[in-house]
Design an enzyme around this catalytic site. Structure first.
Site, PDB file in Angstrom:
ATOM      1  N   LYS A 216       2.667  11.143 -11.360  1.00  0.00           N
ATOM      2  CA  LYS A 216       1.777  10.257 -12.130  1.00  0.00           C
ATOM      3  C   LYS A 216       2.517   8.951 -12.387  1.00  0.00           C
ATOM      4  CE  LYS A 216      -1.370  13.173 -14.790  1.00  0.00           C
ATOM      5  NZ  LYS A 216      -1.745  13.588 -16.159  1.00  0.00           N
TER       6      LYS A 216
ATOM      7  N   ARG B  88      -3.378  21.131 -14.893  1.00  0.00           N
ATOM      8  CA  ARG B  88      -2.423  20.065 -15.200  1.00  0.00           C
ATOM      9  C   ARG B  88      -2.732  19.424 -16.551  1.00  0.00           C
ATOM     10  NH1 ARG B  88       0.549  15.595 -11.304  1.00  0.00           N
ATOM     11  NH2 ARG B  88       1.761  14.710 -13.001  1.00  0.00           N
TER      12      ARG B  88
ATOM     13  N   HIS C 250      -1.408   9.429 -27.712  1.00  0.00           N
ATOM     14  CA  HIS C 250      -1.633   8.163 -27.000  1.00  0.00           C
ATOM     15  C   HIS C 250      -2.345   7.156 -27.894  1.00  0.00           C
ATOM     16  CE1 HIS C 250      -1.246   9.645 -22.536  1.00  0.00           C
ATOM     17  NE2 HIS C 250      -0.090   9.561 -23.172  1.00  0.00           N
TER      18      HIS C 250
ATOM     19  N   HIS D 173      -1.337  14.966 -26.573  1.00  0.00           N
ATOM     20  CA  HIS D 173      -1.389  13.593 -26.064  1.00  0.00           C
ATOM     21  C   HIS D 173      -2.663  12.842 -26.455  1.00  0.00           C
ATOM     22  CE1 HIS D 173       2.155  14.857 -23.973  1.00  0.00           C
ATOM     23  NE2 HIS D 173       2.241  13.766 -23.233  1.00  0.00           N
TER      24      HIS D 173
ATOM     25  N   GLU E 122      -4.915  16.917 -11.249  1.00  0.00           N
ATOM     26  CA  GLU E 122      -5.557  17.257 -12.520  1.00  0.00           C
ATOM     27  C   GLU E 122      -7.052  17.458 -12.346  1.00  0.00           C
ATOM     28  OE1 GLU E 122      -3.639  15.189 -15.830  1.00  0.00           O
ATOM     29  OE2 GLU E 122      -5.508  15.330 -16.944  1.00  0.00           O
TER      30      GLU E 122
ATOM     31  N   ARG F  43       0.818  -1.250   0.000  1.00  0.00           N
ATOM     32  CA  ARG F  43       0.000   0.000   0.000  1.00  0.00           C
ATOM     33  C   ARG F  43       0.833   1.273   0.000  1.00  0.00           C
ATOM     34  NH1 ARG F  43      -3.071  -3.043   3.838  1.00  0.00           N
ATOM     35  NH2 ARG F  43      -4.759  -4.092   2.765  1.00  0.00           N
TER      36      ARG F  43
ATOM     37  N   GLU G 167       8.568  16.424 -25.595  1.00  0.00           N
ATOM     38  CA  GLU G 167       7.956  16.996 -24.379  1.00  0.00           C
ATOM     39  C   GLU G 167       8.546  18.374 -24.072  1.00  0.00           C
ATOM     40  OE1 GLU G 167       5.318  15.662 -23.121  1.00  0.00           O
ATOM     41  OE2 GLU G 167       5.463  13.467 -23.058  1.00  0.00           O
TER      42      GLU G 167
ATOM     43  N   HIS H 183       7.351   7.133 -27.191  1.00  0.00           N
ATOM     44  CA  HIS H 183       6.302   8.027 -26.693  1.00  0.00           C
ATOM     45  C   HIS H 183       6.427   9.416 -27.327  1.00  0.00           C
ATOM     46  CE1 HIS H 183       3.454   9.806 -23.917  1.00  0.00           C
ATOM     47  NE2 HIS H 183       4.363  10.675 -23.503  1.00  0.00           N
TER      48      HIS H 183
ATOM     49  N   ASN I 263      -1.054  17.815 -21.267  1.00  0.00           N
ATOM     50  CA  ASN I 263      -1.462  16.784 -22.237  1.00  0.00           C
ATOM     51  C   ASN I 263      -1.535  17.335 -23.653  1.00  0.00           C
ATOM     52  OD1 ASN I 263      -1.716  14.885 -20.196  1.00  0.00           O
ATOM     53  ND2 ASN I 263      -3.856  15.429 -19.794  1.00  0.00           N
TER      54      ASN I 263
ATOM     55  N   LYS J  81       6.820  22.378 -14.951  1.00  0.00           N
ATOM     56  CA  LYS J  81       5.983  21.265 -14.472  1.00  0.00           C
ATOM     57  C   LYS J  81       5.729  21.385 -12.982  1.00  0.00           C
ATOM     58  CE  LYS J  81       4.837  16.483 -14.763  1.00  0.00           C
ATOM     59  NZ  LYS J  81       4.972  15.209 -15.455  1.00  0.00           N
TER      60      LYS J  81
END
Ligand code: NAD
Ligand code: GLY
Length: 369
Positions: free
Chosen positions: A155, A247, A258, A254, A242, A133, A197, A271, A251, A232
């Site tokens: 993330k 935030r 993606h 993206h 987000e 956890r 990026e 990527h 993206n 960032k």
């Protein structure tokens, strides 16, 4: 941001804080920092056995250096190298790594070190987020992509066949150490893809960064990494999970990026290469919806060329398949797409105006030009 100074054996570094109340941490950026991994963990008061998660390439280059540094500082460590590449960012790999850690007796006092690019960072971050956890996590990013983006902000995720990053948790690192010397062993393609990026940060926040990126050779790499991390860190501090939409600006490019990664098969595109195509499509739609100037569209194209990033999509890609994947993405909320547009470089916002037909047109644009 502060400049670290040479004290004792420490070399010069730049320190960028990520302000998240009790979960605040620093990102240290500089040359030859990896040798000091163990001593920095001690200075930060981190106690426990270390699970070093890396990939097989990075392990060959830097695994022994990090293990030696940990041993010098009195840390016991075990190394878990995963196969390199996006295909490893999968639940099956999470299970393998967690199972190996359990067999090796790691408990909740363990520290996870993620040594590698974004694939390792996202996978190891997810392991640290869920094993017992939640374990302490330290990111040691070794790609441009990871130093400017994925190692910062908490993330973590793995992919499903249905889509990118669909299973994950927010789990902030305790510390990020970005040794810019590690970037020297990147292949040309791996180096270039990270700049997608960097270009993204320029588009959404810093036209000056875009001007700097056009220079060849690139001046002041550590400064470029610092600027991206500062952008960032500011965004993450204001909208960690987000929720406000801020935030989501990260993206930019993206939504289709993606989808292209997933439809091509994870690992076919890096990527950053898929994001380059997604950004080109986003610039096209920004011109249509928000009046982004043709000069800025051309400036983006020139930067993609400068870093040998793809600008066109093979006709074999079925637009409907891309759309299906785009609709399965987290960026769709209650059936409405949240698409990041830029009216002028340095500014961006989340729009709900972009339609399925717009996306189909953008795919045609990528396939025609
Ligand atoms: P990657 O981790 O696959 O690394 C690219 C290649 O470079 C790999 O083959 C790796 O073995 C090799 N490599 C890494 N460091 C090296 C070094 N110093 N020398 C020689 N070879 C080295 O790819 P990436 O582009 O770093 O990361 C992409 C991933 O990051 C994607 O899965 C993407 O979704 C994720 N990402 C996450 C976030 C986030 O906020 N969590 C942000 C951006 C990207
Ligand atoms: N790379 C997107 C984010 O961290 O939010």
């Amino acid at each position: 941001m502060s400049n670290g100074s040479s004290s004792g054996t420490r070399t010069d570094f730049i320190s960028v804080p990520v302000e998240l109340a009790s979960r605040s941490y620093v990102v240290e950026i500089g040359a030859n920092l990896l040798d000091q991994t163990g001593s920095r963990l001690r200075q930060l008061g981190l106690e426990g056995r270390v699970a070093l998660i890396t990939d097989e390439n990075v392990d060959r280059h830097y695994g022994p250096q990090v293990t030696t540094s940990l041993a010098r500082a009195g840390y016991e460590s075990s190394c878990y190298p995963i196969p390199a590449g996006e295909a490893s960012k999968a639940l099956a790999t999470v299970e393998q790594v967690c199972d190996s850690m359990a067999r090796d007796g790691f408990d909740r006092s363990a520290i996870v070190l993620a040594l590698g690019g974004g694939v390792v960072g996202d996978l190891a971050g997810f392991v640290a987020g869920v094993y017992y956890r939640g374990l302490k996590l330290v990111q040691l990013p070794t790609t441009v992509m990871a130093q400017v983006d994925s190692a910062v902000g908490g993330k973590t995720a793995v992919n499903l066949p249905a889509g990118k990053n669909l299973v994950g948790v927010f789990h902030q690192p305790t510390f990020v150490l970005a040794d810019t010397v590690t970037l020297q062993t990147l292949g040309r393609r791996e180096w270039n893809e990270g700049f997608a990026e960097v270009i993204k940060y320029g588009v959404i926040r810093s036209p000056e960064l875009l001007v700097k990126l056009a220079q060849d050779p690139l001046p002041d790499l550590a400064g470029v990494v610092r600027e991206c991390v500062q952008i960032k860190a500011g965004i993450v501090a204001a909208d960690e999970h987000e929720t406000s939409g801020l935030r989501a600006l990260l993206n930019f490019g993206h939504t289709l990026g993606h989808a292209i990664e997933a439809v091509a098969g994870y690992g076919s595109f890096f990527h950053g290469e898929a994001i380059a195509l997604g950004m080109r499509a986003a610039a096209y739609l920004s011109q249509r919806h928000t009046g982004l100037s043709p000069e800025e569209v051309a400036q983006l194209d020139a930067l993609l060329r400068r870093f040998s990033l793809p600008r066109t999509l093979a006709s074999g890609f079925k637009p409907e398949a891309l759309l299906r994947h785009a609709f399965a993405d987290k960026k769709f909320v209650s059936g409405r797409i949240r698409f990041v547009l830029t009216p002028r470089f340095g500014e961006a916002f989340v729009s709900e105006q972009v339609t399925s037909n717009d996306l189909l047109d953008a795919v045609s644009y990528l396939q025609a030009t």
